[in-house]
Design a protein around this motif. Structure first.
Motif, PDB file in Angstrom:
ATOM      1  N   SER A  46      84.981  46.588  37.313  1.00 54.16           N
ATOM      2  CA  SER A  46      84.689  47.672  36.350  1.00 54.16           C
ATOM      3  C   SER A  46      83.510  48.532  36.784  1.00 54.16           C
ATOM      4  O   SER A  46      82.689  48.952  35.966  1.00 54.16           O
ATOM      5  CB  SER A  46      84.420  47.093  34.953  1.00 54.16           C
ATOM      6  OG  SER A  46      85.532  46.382  34.498  1.00 54.16           O
ATOM      7  N   LYS A  47      83.429  48.783  38.062  1.00 50.34           N
ATOM      8  CA  LYS A  47      82.398  49.694  38.575  1.00 50.34           C
ATOM      9  C   LYS A  47      82.959  51.108  38.583  1.00 50.34           C
ATOM     10  O   LYS A  47      84.175  51.312  38.636  1.00 50.34           O
ATOM     11  CB  LYS A  47      81.975  49.284  39.990  1.00 50.34           C
ATOM     12  CG  LYS A  47      81.237  47.959  40.025  1.00 50.34           C
ATOM     13  CD  LYS A  47      80.777  47.648  41.420  1.00 50.34           C
ATOM     14  CE  LYS A  47      79.999  46.351  41.447  1.00 50.34           C
ATOM     15  NZ  LYS A  47      79.574  46.020  42.818  1.00 50.34           N
ATOM     16  N   PRO A  48      82.086  52.106  38.544  1.00 47.26           N
ATOM     17  CA  PRO A  48      82.589  53.485  38.547  1.00 47.26           C
ATOM     18  C   PRO A  48      83.272  53.840  39.863  1.00 47.26           C
ATOM     19  O   PRO A  48      82.829  53.439  40.937  1.00 47.26           O
ATOM     20  CB  PRO A  48      81.335  54.331  38.331  1.00 47.26           C
ATOM     21  CG  PRO A  48      80.194  53.448  38.658  1.00 47.26           C
ATOM     22  CD  PRO A  48      80.638  52.030  38.463  1.00 47.26           C
ATOM     23  N   VAL A  49      84.340  54.595  39.745  1.00 45.66           N
ATOM     24  CA  VAL A  49      85.099  55.045  40.912  1.00 45.66           C
ATOM     25  C   VAL A  49      85.088  56.564  40.904  1.00 45.66           C
ATOM     26  O   VAL A  49      85.496  57.192  39.928  1.00 45.66           O
ATOM     27  CB  VAL A  49      86.557  54.523  40.866  1.00 45.66           C
ATOM     28  CG1 VAL A  49      87.368  55.102  42.007  1.00 45.66           C
ATOM     29  CG2 VAL A  49      86.571  53.013  40.894  1.00 45.66           C
ATOM     30  N   VAL A  50      84.606  57.157  41.994  1.00 47.28           N
ATOM     31  CA  VAL A  50      84.558  58.608  42.115  1.00 47.28           C
ATOM     32  C   VAL A  50      85.847  59.077  42.765  1.00 47.28           C
ATOM     33  O   VAL A  50      86.170  58.689  43.889  1.00 47.28           O
ATOM     34  CB  VAL A  50      83.341  59.058  42.941  1.00 47.28           C
ATOM     35  CG1 VAL A  50      83.336  60.563  43.121  1.00 47.28           C
ATOM     36  CG2 VAL A  50      82.062  58.583  42.292  1.00 47.28           C
ATOM     37  N   VAL A  51      86.576  59.910  42.041  1.00 47.40           N
ATOM     38  CA  VAL A  51      87.835  60.454  42.547  1.00 47.40           C
ATOM     39  C   VAL A  51      87.587  61.877  42.992  1.00 47.40           C
ATOM     40  O   VAL A  51      86.974  62.667  42.277  1.00 47.40           O
ATOM     41  CB  VAL A  51      88.926  60.409  41.455  1.00 47.40           C
ATOM     42  CG1 VAL A  51      90.221  61.014  41.965  1.00 47.40           C
ATOM     43  CG2 VAL A  51      89.151  58.981  40.996  1.00 47.40           C
TER      44      VAL A  51
END
Length: 140
Positions: A46-51
């Motif tokens: 549940s870590k942030p993912v940069v798209v």
């Protein structure tokens, strides 16, 4: 406080259907991760993912703008060389006429070239997504 083990020694094996794998892989390709395992680890923890999003239809436009910028630089350089050559040969009446004509042309062309370069730069920054989405509206 104990020092945590930094090595990843545990393995998680998951079986996927081809369609599931394709969906995960295409989602991974839209991110900035270099490895699929990094992407999956971020999702699972549940870590942030940069798209990222890149409008590939603009690639041709960026290439054309880059060529146009080079051409404008070449025109400016040629104009400067002509003026320098005229300035270096003092005295001829023809040279003075050409010098006057070139200075008039230069005074009209230089601001236009500068304005075109500025607009091209703002478009390239916008299209290559160096700006954050909120800053995109300020480039116009």
């Amino acid at each position: 406080m104990e020092k945590q083990d930094e090595n990843r020694s545990k393995t998680l094996l998951t079986r996927l259907k081809p369609a599931e794998y394709k969906y995960i892989y295409t989602s991974f390709k839209k991110t900035r991760f270099n490895k699929l395992s990094e992407y999956c680890r971020s999702i699972l923890l549940s870590k942030p993912v940069v798209v990222t999003y890149r409008d590939k239809s603009m690639d041709e436009m960026l290439e054309e703008l880059s060529l146009l910028r080079k051409e404008l630089n070449a025109i400016g350089n040629n104009l400067n060389q002509a003026v320098r050559q005229i300035n270096s040969s003092h005295g001829n009446a023809d040279n003075r006429l050409w010098l006057n004509l070139l200075s008039i042309i230069g005074s009209k062309v230089d601001p236009a070239i500068h304005q075109i370069k500025e607009r091209m730069q703002s478009f390239s920054v916008l299209w290559s997504q160096k700006l954050k989405p909120g800053e995109a509206s300020s480039v116009q």
